[in-house]
Design a protein around this motif. Sequence first.
Motif, PDB file in Angstrom:
ATOM      1  N   LEU A  76       0.814  -1.212   0.000  1.00  0.00           N
ATOM      2  CA  LEU A  76       0.000   0.000   0.000  1.00  0.00           C
ATOM      3  C   LEU A  76       0.853   1.269   0.000  1.00  0.00           C
ATOM      4  O   LEU A  76       0.331   2.361  -0.164  1.00  0.00           O
ATOM      5  N   MET A  77       2.147   1.118   0.235  1.00  0.00           N
ATOM      6  CA  MET A  77       3.106   2.234   0.231  1.00  0.00           C
ATOM      7  C   MET A  77       2.740   3.331   1.233  1.00  0.00           C
ATOM      8  O   MET A  77       2.787   4.520   0.928  1.00  0.00           O
ATOM      9  N   LEU A  78       2.350   2.924   2.420  1.00  0.00           N
ATOM     10  CA  LEU A  78       1.977   3.880   3.463  1.00  0.00           C
ATOM     11  C   LEU A  78       3.124   4.210   4.411  1.00  0.00           C
ATOM     12  O   LEU A  78       2.967   5.054   5.296  1.00  0.00           O
ATOM     13  N   GLY A  79       4.243   3.542   4.242  1.00  0.00           N
ATOM     14  CA  GLY A  79       5.376   3.779   5.127  1.00  0.00           C
ATOM     15  C   GLY A  79       6.079   5.089   4.827  1.00  0.00           C
ATOM     16  O   GLY A  79       5.991   5.632   3.738  1.00  0.00           O
ATOM     17  N   ILE A  80       6.800   5.590   5.835  1.00  0.00           N
ATOM     18  CA  ILE A  80       7.608   6.801   5.686  1.00  0.00           C
ATOM     19  C   ILE A  80       9.030   6.491   6.118  1.00  0.00           C
ATOM     20  O   ILE A  80       9.255   5.999   7.227  1.00  0.00           O
ATOM     21  N   SER A  81       9.989   6.747   5.246  1.00  0.00           N
ATOM     22  CA  SER A  81      11.390   6.494   5.555  1.00  0.00           C
ATOM     23  C   SER A  81      12.244   7.616   4.986  1.00  0.00           C
ATOM     24  O   SER A  81      12.009   8.083   3.863  1.00  0.00           O
ATOM     25  N   PHE A  82      13.230   8.054   5.782  1.00  0.00           N
ATOM     26  CA  PHE A  82      14.163   9.082   5.322  1.00  0.00           C
ATOM     27  C   PHE A  82      15.550   8.495   5.061  1.00  0.00           C
ATOM     28  O   PHE A  82      16.514   9.234   4.867  1.00  0.00           O
ATOM     29  N   LYS A  83      15.635   7.159   5.059  1.00  0.00           N
ATOM     30  CA  LYS A  83      16.910   6.501   4.786  1.00  0.00           C
ATOM     31  C   LYS A  83      17.319   6.701   3.336  1.00  0.00           C
ATOM     32  O   LYS A  83      16.488   6.957   2.471  1.00  0.00           O
ATOM     33  N   TRP A  87      14.757  11.791   2.291  1.00  0.00           N
ATOM     34  CA  TRP A  87      14.215  13.034   2.821  1.00  0.00           C
ATOM     35  C   TRP A  87      14.173  14.129   1.762  1.00  0.00           C
ATOM     36  O   TRP A  87      13.312  15.016   1.794  1.00  0.00           O
ATOM     37  N   LYS A  88      15.096  14.075   0.783  1.00  0.00           N
ATOM     38  CA  LYS A  88      15.151  15.148  -0.214  1.00  0.00           C
ATOM     39  C   LYS A  88      13.911  15.155  -1.110  1.00  0.00           C
ATOM     40  O   LYS A  88      13.537  16.201  -1.646  1.00  0.00           O
ATOM     41  N   TYR A  89      13.246  14.014  -1.235  1.00  0.00           N
ATOM     42  CA  TYR A  89      12.031  13.966  -2.054  1.00  0.00           C
ATOM     43  C   TYR A  89      10.837  14.547  -1.295  1.00  0.00           C
ATOM     44  O   TYR A  89       9.902  15.069  -1.912  1.00  0.00           O
ATOM     45  N   TYR A  90      10.882  14.468   0.028  1.00  0.00           N
ATOM     46  CA  TYR A  90       9.862  15.139   0.835  1.00  0.00           C
ATOM     47  C   TYR A  90      10.069  16.654   0.753  1.00  0.00           C
ATOM     48  O   TYR A  90       9.096  17.422   0.698  1.00  0.00           O
ATOM     49  N   LEU A  91      11.339  17.066   0.744  1.00  0.00           N
ATOM     50  CA  LEU A  91      11.642  18.484   0.582  1.00  0.00           C
ATOM     51  C   LEU A  91      11.204  18.965  -0.800  1.00  0.00           C
ATOM     52  O   LEU A  91      10.657  20.060  -0.942  1.00  0.00           O
ATOM     53  N   PHE A  92      11.429  18.137  -1.805  1.00  0.00           N
ATOM     54  CA  PHE A  92      10.966  18.422  -3.159  1.00  0.00           C
ATOM     55  C   PHE A  92       9.454  18.630  -3.166  1.00  0.00           C
ATOM     56  O   PHE A  92       8.939  19.580  -3.767  1.00  0.00           O
ATOM     57  N   ALA A  93       8.751  17.748  -2.488  1.00  0.00           N
ATOM     58  CA  ALA A  93       7.290  17.814  -2.440  1.00  0.00           C
ATOM     59  C   ALA A  93       6.807  19.133  -1.834  1.00  0.00           C
ATOM     60  O   ALA A  93       5.787  19.684  -2.257  1.00  0.00           O
ATOM     61  N   LEU A  94       7.539  19.637  -0.856  1.00  0.00           N
ATOM     62  CA  LEU A  94       7.157  20.879  -0.194  1.00  0.00           C
ATOM     63  C   LEU A  94       7.486  22.112  -1.030  1.00  0.00           C
ATOM     64  O   LEU A  94       6.677  23.045  -1.128  1.00  0.00           O
ATOM     65  N   LEU A  95       8.655  22.115  -1.656  1.00  0.00           N
ATOM     66  CA  LEU A  95       9.170  23.327  -2.279  1.00  0.00           C
ATOM     67  C   LEU A  95       8.778  23.527  -3.739  1.00  0.00           C
ATOM     68  O   LEU A  95       8.601  24.661  -4.187  1.00  0.00           O
ATOM     69  N   ILE A  96       8.669  22.435  -4.492  1.00  0.00           N
ATOM     70  CA  ILE A  96       8.446  22.572  -5.926  1.00  0.00           C
ATOM     71  C   ILE A  96       7.151  23.320  -6.281  1.00  0.00           C
ATOM     72  O   ILE A  96       7.144  24.165  -7.190  1.00  0.00           O
ATOM     73  N   THR A 228      10.631   7.156  -3.236  1.00  0.00           N
ATOM     74  CA  THR A 228      10.485   6.957  -1.794  1.00  0.00           C
ATOM     75  C   THR A 228       9.750   5.677  -1.441  1.00  0.00           C
ATOM     76  O   THR A 228       9.719   5.288  -0.278  1.00  0.00           O
ATOM     77  N   GLU A 229       9.111   5.042  -2.458  1.00  0.00           N
ATOM     78  CA  GLU A 229       8.270   3.862  -2.233  1.00  0.00           C
ATOM     79  C   GLU A 229       7.184   4.168  -1.206  1.00  0.00           C
ATOM     80  O   GLU A 229       6.825   3.339  -0.376  1.00  0.00           O
ATOM     81  N   SER A 230       6.676   5.388  -1.285  1.00  0.00           N
ATOM     82  CA  SER A 230       5.646   5.847  -0.353  1.00  0.00           C
ATOM     83  C   SER A 230       4.731   6.832  -1.074  1.00  0.00           C
ATOM     84  O   SER A 230       5.180   7.599  -1.936  1.00  0.00           O
ATOM     85  N   ILE A 231       3.453   6.822  -0.694  1.00  0.00           N
ATOM     86  CA  ILE A 231       2.522   7.768  -1.299  1.00  0.00           C
ATOM     87  C   ILE A 231       2.467   9.087  -0.528  1.00  0.00           C
ATOM     88  O   ILE A 231       1.840  10.049  -0.991  1.00  0.00           O
ATOM     89  N   TRP A 232       3.157   9.162   0.606  1.00  0.00           N
ATOM     90  CA  TRP A 232       3.080  10.373   1.428  1.00  0.00           C
ATOM     91  C   TRP A 232       3.685  11.605   0.764  1.00  0.00           C
ATOM     92  O   TRP A 232       3.092  12.690   0.834  1.00  0.00           O
ATOM     93  N   PRO A 233       4.856  11.502   0.122  1.00  0.00           N
ATOM     94  CA  PRO A 233       5.379  12.709  -0.548  1.00  0.00           C
ATOM     95  C   PRO A 233       4.436  13.241  -1.609  1.00  0.00           C
ATOM     96  O   PRO A 233       4.260  14.458  -1.735  1.00  0.00           O
ATOM     97  N   ALA A 234       3.813  12.344  -2.370  1.00  0.00           N
ATOM     98  CA  ALA A 234       2.855  12.774  -3.391  1.00  0.00           C
ATOM     99  C   ALA A 234       1.647  13.446  -2.742  1.00  0.00           C
ATOM    100  O   ALA A 234       1.136  14.452  -3.252  1.00  0.00           O
ATOM    101  N   ALA A 235       1.181  12.901  -1.623  1.00  0.00           N
ATOM    102  CA  ALA A 235       0.038  13.495  -0.921  1.00  0.00           C
ATOM    103  C   ALA A 235       0.389  14.886  -0.408  1.00  0.00           C
ATOM    104  O   ALA A 235      -0.417  15.823  -0.501  1.00  0.00           O
ATOM    105  N   ILE A 236       1.593  15.031   0.120  1.00  0.00           N
ATOM    106  CA  ILE A 236       2.035  16.335   0.628  1.00  0.00           C
ATOM    107  C   ILE A 236       2.145  17.337  -0.511  1.00  0.00           C
ATOM    108  O   ILE A 236       1.654  18.470  -0.417  1.00  0.00           O
ATOM    109  N   MET A 237       2.782  16.926  -1.608  1.00  0.00           N
ATOM    110  CA  MET A 237       2.944  17.835  -2.750  1.00  0.00           C
ATOM    111  C   MET A 237       1.594  18.221  -3.339  1.00  0.00           C
ATOM    112  O   MET A 237       1.366  19.386  -3.701  1.00  0.00           O
ATOM    113  N   HIS A 238       0.707  17.267  -3.435  1.00  0.00           N
ATOM    114  CA  HIS A 238      -0.645  17.517  -3.950  1.00  0.00           C
ATOM    115  C   HIS A 238      -1.356  18.554  -3.066  1.00  0.00           C
ATOM    116  O   HIS A 238      -1.991  19.495  -3.575  1.00  0.00           O
ATOM    117  N   ALA A 239      -1.244  18.392  -1.766  1.00  0.00           N
ATOM    118  CA  ALA A 239      -1.908  19.312  -0.838  1.00  0.00           C
ATOM    119  C   ALA A 239      -1.304  20.710  -0.914  1.00  0.00           C
ATOM    120  O   ALA A 239      -2.033  21.710  -0.926  1.00  0.00           O
TER     121      ALA A 239
END
Length: 297
Positions: A76-83, A87-96, A228-239
Amino acid sequence: MDKKLETKRLWIYLILSFGLTWIIFFSFIGTGFKWDGSNPYMESFIGLGMLMPFVAHILSRLITKEGLPMTGKDSLMLGISFKDRKWKYYLFALLIPWVYFEIMCLMALVLVPDAFDSNVIMELGYGNEIAFASPILTMVSCTILSFAALGEEGGWRGYMMPKLIKLLGIPKAIITGGIIWGLWHAPLTVVGHNFGTDYPGFPFAGIIIMCIQCTLMGVMLTYITIKTESIWPAAIMHAVNNGNPSILKFFLNEEVFEKRFPGPFVSYGLLMIPMLVIDIIIIVRAIRRSKGVYYYG
């Protein structure tokens, strides 16, 4: 891969996703309401509708006995990992989103200099400096309130795109997925959610613009999901994207701009330019680094 089974699962998902969402959207339309940001019922209907793609994802897995794995391939790709520097893809999601909205506003001001509102400077000088911090506030608030966007991304990036990529390959999957996502918005586009109703070619031109924009944004969202193998960055960027983060927007008089360029075509065209540039950079980097960097599983 059992192509026939994967195709069946994809069709079941699309029927459920469109069916469940459109029941909600058309229920709102059936009340006689039009798009109105002050309508207290509108946001509730839209927010509920945004959750349906993920609901359809879960139901599709249960119906086709695909299971609900939390880890591993096809999870389901619900996990969150910064390994591994994820983390840079979460930053991408916020800034882009901030980047391409600022560029859009800058191009609008260059295109129509008269749209620069000098009164805003005066207002900002009298205690409204918070406008300069608005992108940060948008990022924080949208990250906290990204639950509805998770509903969409849990379906589109979490289920539809993996299936499409397996069946069609990356290029066709990105285009097909963008069109599907854009068409999913059609009922809201018809009542003026994104572009209003007073423009040439209404509502079909608006639906086409939405499909193009969803395709361009889909490249970014799919990329960070895979990395990231996670849907969270996409959800953050979408929001964050839905929050329209920008400082320059406070200096842009939209009424003046729209008198020069009425309708959604120019304004959304300006937004698509930086999005396309970012997409090209992503695609080029992906091709250069590894042929296997842009796939699920």
